[in-house]
Design a protein around this motif. Structure first.
Motif, PDB file in Angstrom:
ATOM      1  N   HIS A 199      18.760   0.297 -21.066  1.00  0.00           N
ATOM      2  CA  HIS A 199      19.526   0.214 -19.825  1.00  0.00           C
ATOM      3  C   HIS A 199      18.676  -0.402 -18.718  1.00  0.00           C
ATOM      4  O   HIS A 199      17.458  -0.280 -18.710  1.00  0.00           O
ATOM      5  CB  HIS A 199      20.012   1.597 -19.389  1.00  0.00           C
ATOM      6  N   THR A 200      19.352  -1.043 -17.772  1.00  0.00           N
ATOM      7  CA  THR A 200      18.706  -1.627 -16.597  1.00  0.00           C
ATOM      8  C   THR A 200      19.158  -0.835 -15.378  1.00  0.00           C
ATOM      9  O   THR A 200      20.351  -0.569 -15.214  1.00  0.00           O
ATOM     10  CB  THR A 200      19.094  -3.110 -16.439  1.00  0.00           C
ATOM     11  N   TYR A 201      18.211  -0.479 -14.515  1.00  0.00           N
ATOM     12  CA  TYR A 201      18.486   0.329 -13.335  1.00  0.00           C
ATOM     13  C   TYR A 201      18.027  -0.414 -12.086  1.00  0.00           C
ATOM     14  O   TYR A 201      17.080  -1.204 -12.137  1.00  0.00           O
ATOM     15  CB  TYR A 201      17.748   1.673 -13.422  1.00  0.00           C
ATOM     16  N   SER A 202      18.697  -0.136 -10.977  1.00  0.00           N
ATOM     17  CA  SER A 202      18.255  -0.718  -9.708  1.00  0.00           C
ATOM     18  C   SER A 202      18.014   0.394  -8.698  1.00  0.00           C
ATOM     19  O   SER A 202      18.673   1.437  -8.719  1.00  0.00           O
ATOM     20  CB  SER A 202      19.290  -1.703  -9.172  1.00  0.00           C
ATOM     21  N   ARG A 241      14.135  -3.378  -9.795  1.00  0.00           N
ATOM     22  CA  ARG A 241      14.793  -3.124 -11.074  1.00  0.00           C
ATOM     23  C   ARG A 241      13.812  -2.463 -12.031  1.00  0.00           C
ATOM     24  O   ARG A 241      12.609  -2.712 -11.971  1.00  0.00           O
ATOM     25  CB  ARG A 241      15.250  -4.432 -11.723  1.00  0.00           C
ATOM     26  N   ILE A 245      13.808  -1.950 -16.240  1.00  0.00           N
ATOM     27  CA  ILE A 245      14.448  -2.167 -17.540  1.00  0.00           C
ATOM     28  C   ILE A 245      13.743  -1.228 -18.512  1.00  0.00           C
ATOM     29  O   ILE A 245      12.569  -1.411 -18.842  1.00  0.00           O
ATOM     30  CB  ILE A 245      14.300  -3.636 -17.995  1.00  0.00           C
ATOM     31  N   ASP A 305      22.558   2.647 -12.645  1.00  0.00           N
ATOM     32  CA  ASP A 305      22.577   1.956 -13.937  1.00  0.00           C
ATOM     33  C   ASP A 305      23.407   0.689 -13.776  1.00  0.00           C
ATOM     34  O   ASP A 305      24.607   0.754 -13.520  1.00  0.00           O
ATOM     35  CB  ASP A 305      23.177   2.861 -15.005  1.00  0.00           C
ATOM     36  N   THR A 314      23.359  -1.843 -16.132  1.00  0.00           N
ATOM     37  CA  THR A 314      23.299  -2.507 -17.427  1.00  0.00           C
ATOM     38  C   THR A 314      24.480  -3.448 -17.646  1.00  0.00           C
ATOM     39  O   THR A 314      24.294  -4.593 -18.026  1.00  0.00           O
ATOM     40  CB  THR A 314      23.246  -1.474 -18.563  1.00  0.00           C
ATOM     41  N   SER A 373      24.409  -6.292 -14.586  1.00  0.00           N
ATOM     42  CA  SER A 373      23.181  -6.960 -14.156  1.00  0.00           C
ATOM     43  C   SER A 373      23.243  -8.454 -14.412  1.00  0.00           C
ATOM     44  O   SER A 373      23.798  -8.914 -15.407  1.00  0.00           O
ATOM     45  CB  SER A 373      21.956  -6.351 -14.835  1.00  0.00           C
TER      46      SER A 373
END
Length: 164
Positions: free
Chosen positions: A103-106, A111, A113, A155, A157, A160
């Motif tokens: 998952h990718t988070y900000s 960010r 990853i 999240d 994801t 993104s």
């Protein structure tokens, strides 16, 4: 004959109406779910005891250093054991309590990853490993659950955009 065997026997012979079949499947699912959560909670308690012993062996019992990680694991075991009780499945929000691999988070313009989750080999401290930074300037970084809770992570994801 258990629920599973009864269900297979009745379905195989064609003697179950769809509603009754769903009821039997749901009953079996609850039993299996409760067993799985109970086994997981027991394993967490075993891990907490191992961590506590490792800390005492490393620092010595007279040091006064306790394992906060062991207590954290025991709290998790209580939560998991509570999930084995009937009716708990509907109360879960489904919101993760830590980063999830892949998952990718900000957080603002930053960010993270998440590549994978791991634990310290001796003390069992959990950590999320991945890539952190702004834009294309990413560096390998780890976060603890405490760091995850300190910031508001979103999240992203599914939304993104590629890093530029």
């Amino acid at each position: 004959m258990g629920i599973r065997d009864t269900l297979i026997d009745l379905l195989w012979k064609g003697h179950v109406l769809p509603a009754r079949g769903e009821e039997l499947v749901e009953g079996h699912r609850r039993v299996v779910r409760a067993e799985a959560f109970t086994e997981a909670a027991d394993e967490l308690v075993r891990i907490a005891n191992t961590v506590e012993t490792a800390v005492a062996d490393h620092f010595g019992p007279a040091s006064g250093i306790s394992s906060g990680t062991a207590e954290m694991i025991r709290e998790a075991a209580k939560t998991v054991r509570g999930m084995a009780r009937p009716g708990r499945e509907s109360k879960s929000t489904g919101a993760p309590v830590f980063f999830q691999p892949g998952h990718t988070y900000s957080h603002g313009e930053y960010r993270f990853i998440c590549e994978h989750l791991t634990t310290h080999p001796l003390y069992g401290y959990p950590a999320a490993w991945g890539w952190f930074g702004r834009g294309p300037a990413l560096r390998h970084h780890t976060f603890s659950p405490a760091q995850y809770k300190r910031r508001t992570w979103t999240d992203i994801t599914s939304t993104s955009v590629p890093l530029t």
